[in-house]
Design a protein around this motif. Structure first.
Motif, PDB file in Angstrom:
ATOM      1  N   GLU A   1     118.681 108.409  76.775  1.00  0.00           N
ATOM      2  CA  GLU A   1     118.388 106.997  76.624  1.00  0.00           C
ATOM      3  C   GLU A   1     116.866 106.765  76.610  1.00  0.00           C
ATOM      4  O   GLU A   1     116.098 107.562  77.137  1.00  0.00           O
ATOM      5  CB  GLU A   1     119.021 106.196  77.768  1.00  0.00           C
ATOM      6  N   ARG A   2     116.496 105.668  76.010  1.00  0.00           N
ATOM      7  CA  ARG A   2     115.088 105.295  76.006  1.00  0.00           C
ATOM      8  C   ARG A   2     114.644 105.032  77.445  1.00  0.00           C
ATOM      9  O   ARG A   2     115.363 104.399  78.219  1.00  0.00           O
ATOM     10  CB  ARG A   2     114.885 104.060  75.143  1.00  0.00           C
ATOM     11  N   GLU A   3     113.437 105.495  77.771  1.00  0.00           N
ATOM     12  CA  GLU A   3     112.933 105.304  79.121  1.00  0.00           C
ATOM     13  C   GLU A   3     111.522 104.727  79.102  1.00  0.00           C
ATOM     14  O   GLU A   3     110.740 104.965  78.177  1.00  0.00           O
ATOM     15  CB  GLU A   3     112.940 106.625  79.901  1.00  0.00           C
ATOM     16  N   PHE A   4     111.217 104.013  80.159  1.00  0.00           N
ATOM     17  CA  PHE A   4     109.910 103.424  80.338  1.00  0.00           C
ATOM     18  C   PHE A   4     108.870 104.510  80.597  1.00  0.00           C
ATOM     19  O   PHE A   4     109.136 105.477  81.313  1.00  0.00           O
ATOM     20  CB  PHE A   4     109.951 102.443  81.507  1.00  0.00           C
ATOM     21  N   VAL A   5     107.669 104.338  80.027  1.00  0.00           N
ATOM     22  CA  VAL A   5     106.576 105.270  80.261  1.00  0.00           C
ATOM     23  C   VAL A   5     105.423 104.574  80.984  1.00  0.00           C
ATOM     24  O   VAL A   5     104.991 105.008  82.047  1.00  0.00           O
ATOM     25  CB  VAL A   5     106.066 105.878  78.943  1.00  0.00           C
ATOM     26  N   ALA A   6     104.926 103.495  80.407  1.00  0.00           N
ATOM     27  CA  ALA A   6     103.773 102.805  80.988  1.00  0.00           C
ATOM     28  C   ALA A   6     103.687 101.397  80.432  1.00  0.00           C
ATOM     29  O   ALA A   6     104.201 101.120  79.341  1.00  0.00           O
ATOM     30  CB  ALA A   6     102.479 103.563  80.689  1.00  0.00           C
ATOM     31  N   ALA A   7     103.037 100.518  81.177  1.00  0.00           N
ATOM     32  CA  ALA A   7     102.831  99.148  80.728  1.00  0.00           C
ATOM     33  C   ALA A   7     101.465  98.676  81.189  1.00  0.00           C
ATOM     34  O   ALA A   7     100.918  99.174  82.189  1.00  0.00           O
ATOM     35  CB  ALA A   7     103.923  98.225  81.272  1.00  0.00           C
ATOM     36  N   ILE A   8     100.936  97.706  80.467  1.00  0.00           N
ATOM     37  CA  ILE A   8      99.628  97.166  80.800  1.00  0.00           C
ATOM     38  C   ILE A   8      99.664  95.654  80.624  1.00  0.00           C
ATOM     39  O   ILE A   8     100.318  95.135  79.708  1.00  0.00           O
ATOM     40  CB  ILE A   8      98.528  97.813  79.935  1.00  0.00           C
ATOM     41  N   SER A   9      98.995  94.957  81.522  1.00  0.00           N
ATOM     42  CA  SER A   9      98.977  93.506  81.474  1.00  0.00           C
ATOM     43  C   SER A   9      98.194  93.012  80.269  1.00  0.00           C
ATOM     44  O   SER A   9      97.420  93.745  79.661  1.00  0.00           O
ATOM     45  CB  SER A   9      98.359  92.955  82.750  1.00  0.00           C
ATOM     46  N   TRP A  10      98.379  91.738  79.942  1.00  0.00           N
ATOM     47  CA  TRP A  10      97.747  91.201  78.750  1.00  0.00           C
ATOM     48  C   TRP A  10      96.225  91.290  78.838  1.00  0.00           C
ATOM     49  O   TRP A  10      95.547  91.449  77.826  1.00  0.00           O
ATOM     50  CB  TRP A  10      98.184  89.752  78.504  1.00  0.00           C
ATOM     51  N   SER A  11      95.686  91.201  80.047  1.00  0.00           N
ATOM     52  CA  SER A  11      94.237  91.261  80.209  1.00  0.00           C
ATOM     53  C   SER A  11      93.720  92.695  80.260  1.00  0.00           C
ATOM     54  O   SER A  11      92.512  92.923  80.148  1.00  0.00           O
ATOM     55  CB  SER A  11      93.833  90.551  81.494  1.00  0.00           C
ATOM     56  N   GLY A  12      94.632  93.637  80.452  1.00  0.00           N
ATOM     57  CA  GLY A  12      94.221  95.028  80.616  1.00  0.00           C
ATOM     58  C   GLY A  12      93.847  95.385  82.031  1.00  0.00           C
ATOM     59  O   GLY A  12      93.470  96.512  82.320  1.00  0.00           O
ATOM     60  N   GLY A  13      93.987  94.436  82.948  1.00  0.00           N
ATOM     61  CA  GLY A  13      93.528  94.667  84.297  1.00  0.00           C
ATOM     62  C   GLY A  13      94.508  95.403  85.193  1.00  0.00           C
ATOM     63  O   GLY A  13      94.123  95.941  86.235  1.00  0.00           O
ATOM     64  N   THR A  14      95.770  95.423  84.811  1.00  0.00           N
ATOM     65  CA  THR A  14      96.789  96.050  85.643  1.00  0.00           C
ATOM     66  C   THR A  14      97.647  96.965  84.792  1.00  0.00           C
ATOM     67  O   THR A  14      98.040  96.597  83.680  1.00  0.00           O
ATOM     68  CB  THR A  14      97.683  94.987  86.294  1.00  0.00           C
ATOM     69  N   ALA A  15      97.916  98.153  85.302  1.00  0.00           N
ATOM     70  CA  ALA A  15      98.758  99.112  84.609  1.00  0.00           C
ATOM     71  C   ALA A  15      99.860  99.599  85.550  1.00  0.00           C
ATOM     72  O   ALA A  15      99.703  99.570  86.775  1.00  0.00           O
ATOM     73  CB  ALA A  15      97.946 100.291  84.101  1.00  0.00           C
ATOM     74  N   TYR A  16     100.926 100.059  84.951  1.00  0.00           N
ATOM     75  CA  TYR A  16     102.101 100.484  85.713  1.00  0.00           C
ATOM     76  C   TYR A  16     102.676 101.701  84.987  1.00  0.00           C
ATOM     77  O   TYR A  16     102.777 101.695  83.757  1.00  0.00           O
ATOM     78  CB  TYR A  16     103.090  99.327  85.768  1.00  0.00           C
ATOM     79  N   TYR A  17     103.055 102.748  85.743  1.00  0.00           N
ATOM     80  CA  TYR A  17     103.487 103.997  85.139  1.00  0.00           C
ATOM     81  C   TYR A  17     104.818 104.469  85.705  1.00  0.00           C
ATOM     82  O   TYR A  17     105.133 104.235  86.883  1.00  0.00           O
ATOM     83  CB  TYR A  17     102.453 105.091  85.397  1.00  0.00           C
ATOM     84  N   ALA A  18     105.556 105.187  84.882  1.00  0.00           N
ATOM     85  CA  ALA A  18     106.710 105.920  85.378  1.00  0.00           C
ATOM     86  C   ALA A  18     106.211 107.077  86.230  1.00  0.00           C
ATOM     87  O   ALA A  18     105.143 107.646  85.969  1.00  0.00           O
ATOM     88  CB  ALA A  18     107.530 106.447  84.209  1.00  0.00           C
TER      89      ALA A  18
END
Length: 121
Positions: free
Chosen positions: A44-61
């Motif tokens: 299945e498709r899995e989450f890798v990373a995300a970043i806020s619209w401003s670029g100030g916050t990131a989130y990772y698997a």
């Protein structure tokens, strides 16, 4: 309507690096959270990373944390995924996504076509 075009995939040996890019166009503004997902054959498709619209916050698997880095250039409406210390298990089609309600949501409104990343052992 937002269009997303990924690039930068390819074949790399284990331990190597690649940088994926995702160029966004269209839409009424660029204040979107953006993310990267991947799907390996038979999985299945899995989450890798995300970043806020401003670029100030990131989130990772957890599986990519400390190896991958997500960033964005708001002026260019482009998001990047720098992938270091690649492993064969990172082999997948990588998808860019835009416009989720929260940074940790998987419910994105727009998706790219994907770019293949293959890591050889």
């Amino acid at each position: 309507q937002v269009q997303l075009v990924e690039s930068g995939g390819g074949l790399v040996q284990a331990g190597g690096s690649l940088r994926l890019s995702c160029a966004a166009s269209g839409g009424t503004n660029s204040r979107y959270h953006m993310g990267w997902f991947r799907q390996a054959p038979g999985k299945e498709r899995e989450f890798v990373a995300a970043i806020s619209w401003s670029g100030g916050t990131a989130y990772y698997a957890g599986s990519v944390k400390d190896r991958f880095t997500i960033s964005r250039d708001t002026a260019k409406n482009t998001v990047y995924l720098q992938m270091n210390s690649l492993k064969p298990e990172d082999t997948a089609v990588y998808y860019c996504a835009a416009d989720a309600p929260t940074l940790k949501s998987n419910e994105y409104n727009y998706w790219g076509q994907g770019t293949q990343v293959t890591v050889s052992s």
